[in-house]
Design a protein around this motif. Structure first.
Motif, PDB file in Angstrom:
ATOM      1  N   ASN A 288       0.821  -1.197   0.000  1.00  0.00           N
ATOM      2  CA  ASN A 288       0.000   0.000   0.000  1.00  0.00           C
ATOM      3  C   ASN A 288       0.860   1.253   0.000  1.00  0.00           C
ATOM      4  N   ARG A 289       0.244   2.364  -0.405  1.00  0.00           N
ATOM      5  CA  ARG A 289       0.986   3.623  -0.486  1.00  0.00           C
ATOM      6  C   ARG A 289       1.582   4.020   0.857  1.00  0.00           C
ATOM      7  N   ALA A 290       0.801   3.922   1.932  1.00  0.00           N
ATOM      8  CA  ALA A 290       1.292   4.337   3.246  1.00  0.00           C
ATOM      9  C   ALA A 290       2.539   3.549   3.634  1.00  0.00           C
ATOM     10  N   ALA A 291       2.540   2.254   3.356  1.00  0.00           N
ATOM     11  CA  ALA A 291       3.701   1.427   3.676  1.00  0.00           C
ATOM     12  C   ALA A 291       4.899   1.814   2.806  1.00  0.00           C
ATOM     13  N   ALA A 292       4.647   2.126   1.539  1.00  0.00           N
ATOM     14  CA  ALA A 292       5.728   2.545   0.641  1.00  0.00           C
ATOM     15  C   ALA A 292       6.324   3.868   1.104  1.00  0.00           C
ATOM     16  N   PHE A 293       5.467   4.814   1.495  1.00  0.00           N
ATOM     17  CA  PHE A 293       5.953   6.098   1.999  1.00  0.00           C
ATOM     18  C   PHE A 293       6.762   5.899   3.282  1.00  0.00           C
ATOM     19  N   ALA A 294       6.273   5.033   4.158  1.00  0.00           N
ATOM     20  CA  ALA A 294       6.990   4.789   5.414  1.00  0.00           C
ATOM     21  C   ALA A 294       8.363   4.186   5.145  1.00  0.00           C
ATOM     22  N   ALA A 295       8.438   3.300   4.162  1.00  0.00           N
ATOM     23  CA  ALA A 295       9.726   2.707   3.807  1.00  0.00           C
ATOM     24  C   ALA A 295      10.663   3.764   3.227  1.00  0.00           C
ATOM     25  N   PHE A 296      10.109   4.706   2.472  1.00  0.00           N
ATOM     26  CA  PHE A 296      10.938   5.783   1.910  1.00  0.00           C
ATOM     27  C   PHE A 296      11.494   6.656   3.030  1.00  0.00           C
ATOM     28  N   THR A 297      10.642   7.029   3.980  1.00  0.00           N
ATOM     29  CA  THR A 297      11.116   7.886   5.067  1.00  0.00           C
ATOM     30  C   THR A 297      12.067   7.141   6.007  1.00  0.00           C
ATOM     31  N   ALA A 298      12.062   5.807   5.937  1.00  0.00           N
ATOM     32  CA  ALA A 298      13.014   5.017   6.723  1.00  0.00           C
ATOM     33  C   ALA A 298      14.333   4.819   5.986  1.00  0.00           C
ATOM     34  N   GLY A 299      14.421   5.323   4.750  1.00  0.00           N
ATOM     35  CA  GLY A 299      15.652   5.205   3.977  1.00  0.00           C
ATOM     36  C   GLY A 299      15.812   3.899   3.236  1.00  0.00           C
ATOM     37  N   ASP A 300      14.705   3.153   3.072  1.00  0.00           N
ATOM     38  CA  ASP A 300      14.788   1.837   2.449  1.00  0.00           C
ATOM     39  C   ASP A 300      14.336   1.805   1.003  1.00  0.00           C
ATOM     40  N   VAL A 301      13.939   2.948   0.451  1.00  0.00           N
ATOM     41  CA  VAL A 301      13.424   3.022  -0.916  1.00  0.00           C
ATOM     42  C   VAL A 301      14.311   3.924  -1.753  1.00  0.00           C
ATOM     43  N   GLY A 302      14.663   3.443  -2.950  1.00  0.00           N
ATOM     44  CA  GLY A 302      15.450   4.284  -3.852  1.00  0.00           C
ATOM     45  C   GLY A 302      14.590   5.287  -4.580  1.00  0.00           C
ATOM     46  N   MET A 303      13.438   4.827  -5.126  1.00  0.00           N
ATOM     47  CA  MET A 303      12.549   5.680  -5.914  1.00  0.00           C
ATOM     48  C   MET A 303      11.099   5.285  -5.677  1.00  0.00           C
ATOM     49  N   LEU A 304      10.223   6.276  -5.780  1.00  0.00           N
ATOM     50  CA  LEU A 304       8.783   6.016  -5.798  1.00  0.00           C
ATOM     51  C   LEU A 304       8.051   7.275  -6.208  1.00  0.00           C
ATOM     52  N   ASN A 305       6.821   7.117  -6.656  1.00  0.00           N
ATOM     53  CA  ASN A 305       5.978   8.274  -6.955  1.00  0.00           C
ATOM     54  C   ASN A 305       5.411   8.836  -5.667  1.00  0.00           C
ATOM     55  N   GLY A 306       5.470  10.158  -5.512  1.00  0.00           N
ATOM     56  CA  GLY A 306       4.989  10.761  -4.279  1.00  0.00           C
ATOM     57  C   GLY A 306       4.303  12.084  -4.510  1.00  0.00           C
ATOM     58  N   HIS A 307       3.493  12.491  -3.532  1.00  0.00           N
ATOM     59  CA  HIS A 307       2.826  13.787  -3.593  1.00  0.00           C
ATOM     60  C   HIS A 307       3.446  14.726  -2.557  1.00  0.00           C
ATOM     61  N   PRO A 308       3.028  15.999  -2.501  1.00  0.00           N
ATOM     62  CA  PRO A 308       3.746  16.986  -1.680  1.00  0.00           C
ATOM     63  C   PRO A 308       3.915  16.629  -0.216  1.00  0.00           C
ATOM     64  N   SER A 309       2.947  15.947   0.397  1.00  0.00           N
ATOM     65  CA  SER A 309       3.058  15.690   1.830  1.00  0.00           C
ATOM     66  C   SER A 309       4.237  14.783   2.171  1.00  0.00           C
ATOM     67  N   LEU A 310       4.744  14.042   1.192  1.00  0.00           N
ATOM     68  CA  LEU A 310       5.889  13.174   1.453  1.00  0.00           C
ATOM     69  C   LEU A 310       7.141  13.990   1.769  1.00  0.00           C
ATOM     70  N   MET A 311       7.203  15.231   1.289  1.00  0.00           N
ATOM     71  CA  MET A 311       8.376  16.066   1.553  1.00  0.00           C
ATOM     72  C   MET A 311       8.578  16.264   3.050  1.00  0.00           C
TER      73      MET A 311
END
Length: 429
Positions: free
Chosen positions: A259-282
Protein backbone atom coordinates in the motif's frame (compact mmCIF):
# COMPACT_ATOMS: atom_id res chain seq x y z
CA UNK A 1 -26.12 42.93 -0.09
CA UNK A 2 -22.54 42.39 -1.26
CA UNK A 3 -21.55 42.18 -4.91
CA UNK A 4 -21.16 38.38 -4.84
CA UNK A 5 -24.79 38.03 -3.81
CA UNK A 6 -25.92 40.27 -6.65
CA UNK A 7 -23.92 38.24 -9.13
CA UNK A 8 -25.35 35.01 -7.77
CA UNK A 9 -28.89 36.34 -7.99
CA UNK A 10 -28.39 37.42 -11.58
CA UNK A 11 -27.16 33.96 -12.51
CA UNK A 12 -30.14 32.22 -10.94
CA UNK A 13 -32.70 34.68 -12.23
CA UNK A 14 -34.04 35.60 -8.81
CA UNK A 15 -33.71 39.39 -8.80
CA UNK A 16 -37.08 40.01 -10.42
CA UNK A 17 -38.77 37.56 -8.11
CA UNK A 18 -37.21 39.17 -5.06
CA UNK A 19 -38.38 42.61 -6.19
CA UNK A 20 -41.92 41.37 -6.53
CA UNK A 21 -41.99 40.41 -2.87
CA UNK A 22 -41.74 44.06 -1.87
CA UNK A 23 -39.71 45.98 0.64
CA UNK A 24 -40.93 43.92 3.60
CA UNK A 25 -39.32 40.82 2.17
CA UNK A 26 -36.09 42.70 1.53
CA UNK A 27 -36.00 43.89 5.13
CA UNK A 28 -36.69 40.37 6.35
CA UNK A 29 -33.83 39.10 4.21
CA UNK A 30 -31.53 41.62 5.89
CA UNK A 31 -32.28 40.07 9.25
CA UNK A 32 -34.53 42.86 10.55
CA UNK A 33 -37.32 40.55 11.68
CA UNK A 34 -35.89 39.49 15.02
CA UNK A 35 -33.73 36.64 13.72
CA UNK A 36 -36.54 34.64 12.09
CA UNK A 37 -34.26 33.96 9.13
CA UNK A 38 -31.34 32.59 11.14
CA UNK A 39 -29.88 29.55 9.39
CA UNK A 40 -27.65 26.71 10.52
CA UNK A 41 -25.50 25.18 7.80
CA UNK A 42 -24.12 21.69 8.32
CA UNK A 43 -20.78 20.85 6.75
CA UNK A 44 -19.14 17.43 6.81
CA UNK A 45 -15.41 17.59 6.08
CA UNK A 46 -12.45 15.24 5.79
CA UNK A 47 -9.43 15.37 8.08
CA UNK A 48 -6.14 16.17 6.35
CA UNK A 49 -4.09 16.24 9.54
CA UNK A 50 -1.88 13.45 10.80
CA UNK A 51 -2.30 14.28 14.50
CA UNK A 52 -4.53 16.21 16.87
CA UNK A 53 -2.15 19.14 16.58
CA UNK A 54 -2.95 19.77 12.92
CA UNK A 55 -6.42 18.26 12.63
CA UNK A 56 -8.62 19.87 10.01
CA UNK A 57 -11.08 20.59 12.82
CA UNK A 58 -8.77 23.39 13.97
CA UNK A 59 -8.69 24.86 10.48
CA UNK A 60 -12.48 24.81 10.18
CA UNK A 61 -13.01 26.14 13.72
CA UNK A 62 -10.90 29.21 12.95
CA UNK A 63 -12.48 29.77 9.55
CA UNK A 64 -16.04 29.42 10.87
CA UNK A 65 -15.34 31.74 13.80
CA UNK A 66 -14.17 34.44 11.40
CA UNK A 67 -17.18 33.92 9.12
CA UNK A 68 -19.82 33.92 11.85
CA UNK A 69 -18.39 37.12 13.31
CA UNK A 70 -19.48 38.98 10.16
CA UNK A 71 -22.61 36.85 9.56
CA UNK A 72 -24.47 36.68 12.90
CA UNK A 73 -27.56 35.20 11.24
CA UNK A 74 -25.66 32.12 10.04
CA UNK A 75 -24.29 29.29 12.17
CA UNK A 76 -21.95 26.80 10.50
CA UNK A 77 -21.81 23.40 12.19
CA UNK A 78 -18.76 21.42 11.00
CA UNK A 79 -18.17 17.72 11.62
CA UNK A 80 -14.77 16.30 10.65
CA UNK A 81 -14.21 12.62 9.90
CA UNK A 82 -11.14 10.68 8.82
CA UNK A 83 -10.75 9.86 5.15
CA UNK A 84 -11.49 6.25 6.06
CA UNK A 85 -15.00 7.23 7.17
CA UNK A 86 -16.11 10.50 5.61
CA UNK A 87 -17.54 9.21 2.32
CA UNK A 88 -19.50 6.46 4.08
CA UNK A 89 -20.79 8.89 6.72
CA UNK A 90 -22.12 11.27 4.08
CA UNK A 91 -23.70 8.44 2.12
CA UNK A 92 -25.47 7.22 5.25
CA UNK A 93 -26.82 10.72 5.92
CA UNK A 94 -28.07 11.10 2.36
CA UNK A 95 -29.64 7.64 2.33
CA UNK A 96 -31.42 8.48 5.59
CA UNK A 97 -32.90 11.64 4.08
CA UNK A 98 -30.70 13.86 6.24
CA UNK A 99 -28.16 15.26 3.80
CA UNK A 100 -25.76 17.92 5.09
CA UNK A 101 -25.77 21.29 3.38
CA UNK A 102 -22.18 20.78 2.27
CA UNK A 103 -19.83 17.82 2.17
CA UNK A 104 -16.11 17.85 1.45
CA UNK A 105 -15.50 14.34 0.17
CA UNK A 106 -13.79 12.19 -2.43
CA UNK A 107 -16.46 11.96 -5.15
CA UNK A 108 -19.57 13.74 -6.29
CA UNK A 109 -20.88 12.19 -9.53
CA UNK A 110 -23.38 9.79 -7.91
CA UNK A 111 -25.04 12.62 -6.03
CA UNK A 112 -25.09 14.84 -9.11
CA UNK A 113 -26.67 12.08 -11.20
CA UNK A 114 -29.38 11.70 -8.55
CA UNK A 115 -30.11 15.46 -8.73
CA UNK A 116 -29.11 16.00 -5.11
CA UNK A 117 -26.54 18.74 -5.69
CA UNK A 118 -26.66 22.40 -6.57
CA UNK A 119 -24.86 23.34 -9.77
CA UNK A 120 -21.73 25.28 -8.91
CA UNK A 121 -23.01 28.24 -10.91
CA UNK A 122 -26.14 28.38 -8.77
CA UNK A 123 -24.30 28.92 -5.50
CA UNK A 124 -20.91 30.55 -6.09
CA UNK A 125 -20.48 34.13 -7.23
CA UNK A 126 -19.11 34.61 -10.73
CA UNK A 127 -15.56 35.69 -9.69
CA UNK A 128 -15.17 32.72 -7.33
CA UNK A 129 -16.49 30.21 -9.84
CA UNK A 130 -14.19 31.60 -12.52
CA UNK A 131 -11.15 31.41 -10.23
CA UNK A 132 -10.90 27.61 -10.10
CA UNK A 133 -7.90 26.13 -11.90
CA UNK A 134 -9.47 25.27 -15.29
CA UNK A 135 -8.21 21.70 -15.35
CA UNK A 136 -9.77 21.04 -11.96
CA UNK A 137 -13.01 22.83 -12.77
CA UNK A 138 -13.41 20.62 -15.84
CA UNK A 139 -12.86 17.54 -13.70
CA UNK A 140 -15.78 18.66 -11.54
CA UNK A 141 -18.29 18.39 -14.37
CA UNK A 142 -20.95 15.82 -15.16
CA UNK A 143 -22.16 16.07 -18.76
CA UNK A 144 -20.50 19.49 -19.09
CA UNK A 145 -22.16 20.94 -15.96
CA UNK A 146 -20.00 21.58 -12.90
CA UNK A 147 -21.27 20.09 -9.65
CA UNK A 148 -17.99 19.32 -7.89
CA UNK A 149 -15.94 22.20 -6.48
CA UNK A 150 -12.26 21.23 -6.17
CA UNK A 151 -11.16 21.72 -2.58
CA UNK A 152 -7.63 20.35 -2.43
CA UNK A 153 -5.32 19.03 -5.12
CA UNK A 154 -1.95 17.45 -5.65
CA UNK A 155 0.17 16.12 -8.46
CA UNK A 156 2.85 13.44 -8.46
CA UNK A 157 6.60 13.52 -8.97
CA UNK A 158 9.23 10.82 -8.81
CA UNK A 159 11.00 11.05 -5.45
CA UNK A 160 14.47 9.57 -5.13
CA UNK A 161 16.78 9.12 -2.16
CA UNK A 162 19.78 11.36 -2.82
CA UNK A 163 22.02 9.57 -0.35
CA UNK A 164 21.38 6.16 -1.91
CA UNK A 165 21.85 7.58 -5.41
CA UNK A 166 25.15 9.24 -4.48
CA UNK A 167 26.42 6.05 -2.89
CA UNK A 168 25.50 4.13 -6.03
CA UNK A 169 27.01 6.76 -8.34
CA UNK A 170 23.80 7.24 -10.35
CA UNK A 171 21.62 10.18 -11.39
CA UNK A 172 17.88 10.70 -11.45
CA UNK A 173 16.21 8.91 -14.39
CA UNK A 174 14.38 10.61 -17.25
CA UNK A 175 13.30 7.49 -19.17
CA UNK A 176 11.99 4.03 -18.31
CA UNK A 177 15.29 2.50 -19.40
CA UNK A 178 17.21 4.77 -17.06
CA UNK A 179 14.78 4.02 -14.22
CA UNK A 180 15.34 0.28 -14.69
CA UNK A 181 19.10 0.82 -14.88
CA UNK A 182 19.10 2.84 -11.66
CA UNK A 183 16.92 0.23 -9.95
CA UNK A 184 19.36 -2.54 -10.93
CA UNK A 185 22.28 -0.56 -9.55
CA UNK A 186 20.44 0.16 -6.31
CA UNK A 187 19.57 -3.52 -5.89
CA UNK A 188 23.22 -4.45 -6.35
CA UNK A 189 24.04 -2.03 -3.53
CA UNK A 190 21.60 -3.79 -1.22
CA UNK A 191 18.71 -1.28 -1.33
CA UNK A 192 15.57 -3.05 -0.10
CA UNK A 193 13.12 -1.31 -2.46
CA UNK A 194 14.97 -0.04 -5.56
CA UNK A 195 11.60 1.15 -6.90
CA UNK A 196 8.54 0.92 -4.63
CA UNK A 197 5.47 -0.01 -6.70
CA UNK A 198 2.36 0.28 -4.47
CA UNK A 199 -0.42 -1.53 -6.34
CA UNK A 200 -2.13 -2.59 -3.13
CA UNK A 201 -5.78 -1.77 -2.45
CA UNK A 202 -5.18 1.51 -0.63
CA UNK A 203 -4.44 3.62 -3.71
CA UNK A 204 -3.59 1.35 -6.61
CA UNK A 205 -5.66 3.50 -8.95
CA UNK A 206 -3.19 6.37 -8.47
CA UNK A 207 0.03 4.45 -9.13
CA UNK A 208 -1.67 2.80 -12.07
CA UNK A 209 -2.74 6.06 -13.68
CA UNK A 210 0.70 7.61 -13.24
CA UNK A 211 2.30 4.69 -15.07
CA UNK A 212 -0.38 4.61 -17.78
CA UNK A 213 0.18 8.30 -18.49
CA UNK A 214 3.93 7.79 -18.66
CA UNK A 215 3.33 5.15 -21.34
CA UNK A 216 1.10 7.39 -23.44
CA UNK A 217 -2.17 5.85 -22.23
CA UNK A 218 -4.68 6.46 -19.47
CA UNK A 219 -8.04 5.39 -18.14
CA UNK A 220 -10.12 7.00 -20.87
CA UNK A 221 -9.84 7.89 -24.54
CA UNK A 222 -10.16 11.47 -25.77
CA UNK A 223 -13.82 10.89 -26.54
CA UNK A 224 -14.38 9.83 -22.97
CA UNK A 225 -14.99 6.08 -23.04
CA UNK A 226 -12.86 3.77 -20.89
CA UNK A 227 -9.73 2.40 -22.54
CA UNK A 228 -8.10 0.32 -19.85
CA UNK A 229 -6.97 -2.40 -22.29
CA UNK A 230 -5.51 -0.08 -24.92
CA UNK A 231 -2.30 -1.18 -26.61
CA UNK A 232 -0.39 1.55 -24.75
CA UNK A 233 -1.69 0.42 -21.37
CA UNK A 234 -0.95 -3.25 -22.02
CA UNK A 235 2.58 -2.37 -23.14
CA UNK A 236 3.13 -0.31 -19.97
CA UNK A 237 2.17 -3.17 -17.67
CA UNK A 238 4.14 -5.69 -19.69
CA UNK A 239 7.20 -3.49 -19.17
CA UNK A 240 6.53 -3.20 -15.44
CA UNK A 241 6.11 -6.95 -15.14
CA UNK A 242 9.16 -7.88 -17.20
CA UNK A 243 11.64 -5.09 -16.42
CA UNK A 244 10.89 -4.19 -12.78
CA UNK A 245 8.81 -6.76 -10.92
CA UNK A 246 10.14 -9.83 -12.75
CA UNK A 247 13.72 -8.78 -12.09
CA UNK A 248 13.18 -8.29 -8.37
CA UNK A 249 13.52 -4.51 -8.44
CA UNK A 250 10.34 -3.62 -6.53
CA UNK A 251 11.20 -4.92 -3.07
CA UNK A 252 10.24 -7.80 -0.80
CA UNK A 253 6.49 -7.10 -0.77
CA UNK A 254 4.50 -8.05 -3.86
CA UNK A 255 3.21 -4.85 -5.56
CA UNK A 256 -0.39 -6.04 -5.23
CA UNK A 257 0.06 -6.22 -1.45
CA UNK A 258 2.08 -3.01 -1.03
CA UNK A 259 0.00 0.00 0.00
CA UNK A 260 0.99 3.62 -0.49
CA UNK A 261 1.29 4.34 3.25
CA UNK A 262 3.70 1.43 3.68
CA UNK A 263 5.73 2.54 0.64
CA UNK A 264 5.95 6.10 2.00
CA UNK A 265 6.99 4.79 5.41
CA UNK A 266 9.73 2.71 3.81
CA UNK A 267 10.94 5.78 1.91
CA UNK A 268 11.12 7.89 5.07
CA UNK A 269 13.01 5.02 6.72
CA UNK A 270 15.65 5.21 3.98
CA UNK A 271 14.79 1.84 2.45
CA UNK A 272 13.42 3.02 -0.92
CA UNK A 273 15.45 4.28 -3.85
CA UNK A 274 12.55 5.68 -5.91
CA UNK A 275 8.78 6.02 -5.80
CA UNK A 276 5.98 8.27 -6.96
CA UNK A 277 4.99 10.76 -4.28
CA UNK A 278 2.83 13.79 -3.59
CA UNK A 279 3.75 16.99 -1.68
CA UNK A 280 3.06 15.69 1.83
CA UNK A 281 5.89 13.17 1.45
CA UNK A 282 8.38 16.07 1.55
CA UNK A 283 7.61 16.94 5.16
CA UNK A 284 7.53 13.31 6.25
CA UNK A 285 10.91 12.60 4.64
CA UNK A 286 12.54 15.70 6.11
CA UNK A 287 11.26 14.85 9.57
CA UNK A 288 13.21 11.57 9.33
CA UNK A 289 16.31 13.21 7.91
CA UNK A 290 16.01 11.67 4.44
CA UNK A 291 17.66 13.72 1.70
CA UNK A 292 15.59 13.48 -1.45
CA UNK A 293 15.23 14.87 -4.94
CA UNK A 294 12.17 15.14 -7.16
CA UNK A 295 11.86 14.89 -10.95
CA UNK A 296 8.98 14.43 -13.40
CA UNK A 297 7.91 10.83 -13.87
CA UNK A 298 10.13 9.18 -16.49
CA UNK A 299 8.45 8.11 -19.72
CA UNK A 300 9.33 5.85 -22.61
CA UNK A 301 11.51 8.42 -24.38
CA UNK A 302 11.82 11.20 -21.79
CA UNK A 303 10.02 12.88 -18.88
CA UNK A 304 6.26 12.38 -18.89
CA UNK A 305 4.45 15.44 -20.23
CA UNK A 306 1.22 14.80 -18.34
CA UNK A 307 1.33 14.01 -14.66
CA UNK A 308 -1.56 12.78 -12.56
CA UNK A 309 -3.66 15.24 -10.58
CA UNK A 310 -5.83 14.26 -7.65
CA UNK A 311 -8.56 16.54 -6.33
CA UNK A 312 -10.97 16.28 -3.44
CA UNK A 313 -14.39 17.84 -3.77
CA UNK A 314 -16.71 20.23 -2.02
CA UNK A 315 -20.39 19.56 -2.74
CA UNK A 316 -23.53 21.56 -1.97
CA UNK A 317 -26.69 19.55 -1.32
CA UNK A 318 -30.10 20.90 -2.29
CA UNK A 319 -32.21 19.08 0.30
CA UNK A 320 -32.37 21.86 2.90
CA UNK A 321 -32.80 24.69 0.42
CA UNK A 322 -30.03 26.91 1.78
CA UNK A 323 -28.48 27.75 -1.57
CA UNK A 324 -27.94 31.47 -0.92
CA UNK A 325 -26.35 30.92 2.49
CA UNK A 326 -24.21 28.06 1.16
CA UNK A 327 -22.99 30.29 -1.63
CA UNK A 328 -22.12 33.15 0.73
CA UNK A 329 -20.15 30.79 2.97
CA UNK A 330 -18.33 29.01 0.14
CA UNK A 331 -17.36 32.34 -1.42
CA UNK A 332 -15.58 32.98 1.89
CA UNK A 333 -14.06 29.49 1.98
CA UNK A 334 -12.60 30.00 -1.49
CA UNK A 335 -11.15 33.44 -0.84
CA UNK A 336 -7.48 33.73 -1.70
CA UNK A 337 -6.50 34.05 1.96
CA UNK A 338 -8.32 30.91 3.06
CA UNK A 339 -7.25 28.77 0.11
CA UNK A 340 -3.62 29.71 0.76
CA UNK A 341 -3.93 28.99 4.48
CA UNK A 342 -5.33 25.52 3.89
CA UNK A 343 -2.85 24.63 1.14
CA UNK A 344 0.13 25.73 3.22
CA UNK A 345 -1.06 23.96 6.35
CA UNK A 346 -1.35 20.59 4.61
CA UNK A 347 1.27 20.83 1.82
CA UNK A 348 -1.35 20.71 -0.91
CA UNK A 349 -1.79 22.64 -4.12
CA UNK A 350 -4.29 25.50 -4.25
CA UNK A 351 -7.37 24.91 -6.38
CA UNK A 352 -7.78 28.54 -7.45
CA UNK A 353 -5.75 30.46 -10.00
CA UNK A 354 -5.33 33.47 -7.72
CA UNK A 355 -3.84 31.44 -4.88
CA UNK A 356 -1.67 29.49 -7.34
CA UNK A 357 -0.21 32.74 -8.67
CA UNK A 358 0.65 33.86 -5.14
CA UNK A 359 2.37 30.56 -4.41
CA UNK A 360 4.34 30.68 -7.64
CA UNK A 361 5.99 33.92 -6.52
CA UNK A 362 6.36 33.25 -2.79
CA UNK A 363 9.68 32.02 -1.43
CA UNK A 364 7.92 30.18 1.39
CA UNK A 365 6.22 27.98 -1.20
CA UNK A 366 9.34 27.17 -3.23
CA UNK A 367 9.12 23.47 -2.34
CA UNK A 368 5.72 23.19 -3.99
CA UNK A 369 6.86 24.84 -7.22
CA UNK A 370 7.67 21.57 -9.07
CA UNK A 371 4.19 20.25 -8.25
CA UNK A 372 2.54 23.53 -9.31
CA UNK A 373 4.32 23.31 -12.65
CA UNK A 374 2.73 19.91 -13.26
CA UNK A 375 -0.84 21.03 -12.49
CA UNK A 376 -1.91 22.91 -15.66
CA UNK A 377 -1.53 19.79 -17.85
CA UNK A 378 -2.16 17.15 -15.19
CA UNK A 379 -4.85 14.54 -15.79
CA UNK A 380 -7.42 13.61 -13.16
CA UNK A 381 -9.38 10.43 -12.62
CA UNK A 382 -12.62 10.33 -14.64
CA UNK A 383 -14.52 11.40 -11.52
CA UNK A 384 -17.32 12.97 -13.55
CA UNK A 385 -18.53 9.47 -14.42
CA UNK A 386 -20.94 7.87 -11.99
CA UNK A 387 -19.32 4.54 -12.91
CA UNK A 388 -15.88 5.65 -11.73
CA UNK A 389 -16.38 4.58 -8.11
CA UNK A 390 -17.06 1.02 -9.28
CA UNK A 391 -14.21 1.04 -11.80
CA UNK A 392 -11.76 2.48 -9.27
CA UNK A 393 -12.65 -0.18 -6.71
CA UNK A 394 -12.13 -2.85 -9.36
CA UNK A 395 -8.70 -1.47 -10.29
CA UNK A 396 -7.67 -1.44 -6.63
CA UNK A 397 -8.71 -5.06 -6.25
CA UNK A 398 -7.31 -6.56 -9.45
CA UNK A 399 -4.48 -4.55 -11.00
CA UNK A 400 -1.75 -6.10 -8.84
CA UNK A 401 -2.34 -9.44 -10.55
CA UNK A 402 -1.14 -7.97 -13.86
CA UNK A 403 2.49 -7.95 -12.70
CA UNK A 404 2.67 -11.32 -10.92
CA UNK A 405 4.83 -14.09 -12.33
CA UNK A 406 1.88 -15.92 -13.84
CA UNK A 407 -0.24 -12.85 -14.51
CA UNK A 408 -1.12 -11.53 -17.94
CA UNK A 409 -1.36 -7.75 -18.32
CA UNK A 410 -3.56 -8.17 -21.39
CA UNK A 411 -5.95 -10.48 -19.56
CA UNK A 412 -6.15 -8.37 -16.40
CA UNK A 413 -6.63 -5.10 -18.26
CA UNK A 414 -9.11 -6.77 -20.61
CA UNK A 415 -11.14 -7.96 -17.64
CA UNK A 416 -11.06 -4.50 -16.10
CA UNK A 417 -12.20 -2.99 -19.39
CA UNK A 418 -15.14 -5.39 -19.70
CA UNK A 419 -16.21 -4.63 -16.13
CA UNK A 420 -15.79 -0.87 -16.75
CA UNK A 421 -18.01 -0.93 -19.82
CA UNK A 422 -20.65 -2.87 -17.85
CA UNK A 423 -20.50 -0.32 -15.02
CA UNK A 424 -20.59 2.53 -17.52
CA UNK A 425 -23.74 1.14 -19.17
CA UNK A 426 -25.45 0.52 -15.83
CA UNK A 427 -24.69 4.06 -14.68
CA UNK A 428 -25.84 5.64 -17.93
CA UNK A 429 -22.55 7.49 -18.41
Amino acid sequence: MRSGSVQRARKSGTIAAASALGMAAVLAGCGLTGGSDDVTLRLVAADYGDSAANSSKKYWDQLVEAYEKDHPDVTVDVTVYSWNDVDAKVKAMVDAGDAPDMAQIGAYADYAAADRLYKVGDVLSIPVEADFVPRLADAGKVRDVQYGMPFASSTRLLFYNKTLFEQAGITAPTTWAELARDARTLKAKGVEYPYALPLGPEEAQAETLQWLLSGGGGYTQTAGSYSLDSAENVATFEWLKDELVGKGLTGPVAPGKLNRAAAFAAFTAGDVGMLNGHPSLMKAARSKGVKFGMVPMPGVDGPTKNSMAVADWMTAFKQNGHGDQIGEFLDFVYSEKNVLAFSREYDLLPVTSSASQVMEGASQDADLQPFLEELPLAESYPVGRTSWATVSADVKKRIGAAVTAHGSPADVLGGLQTAAVTAETAAGD
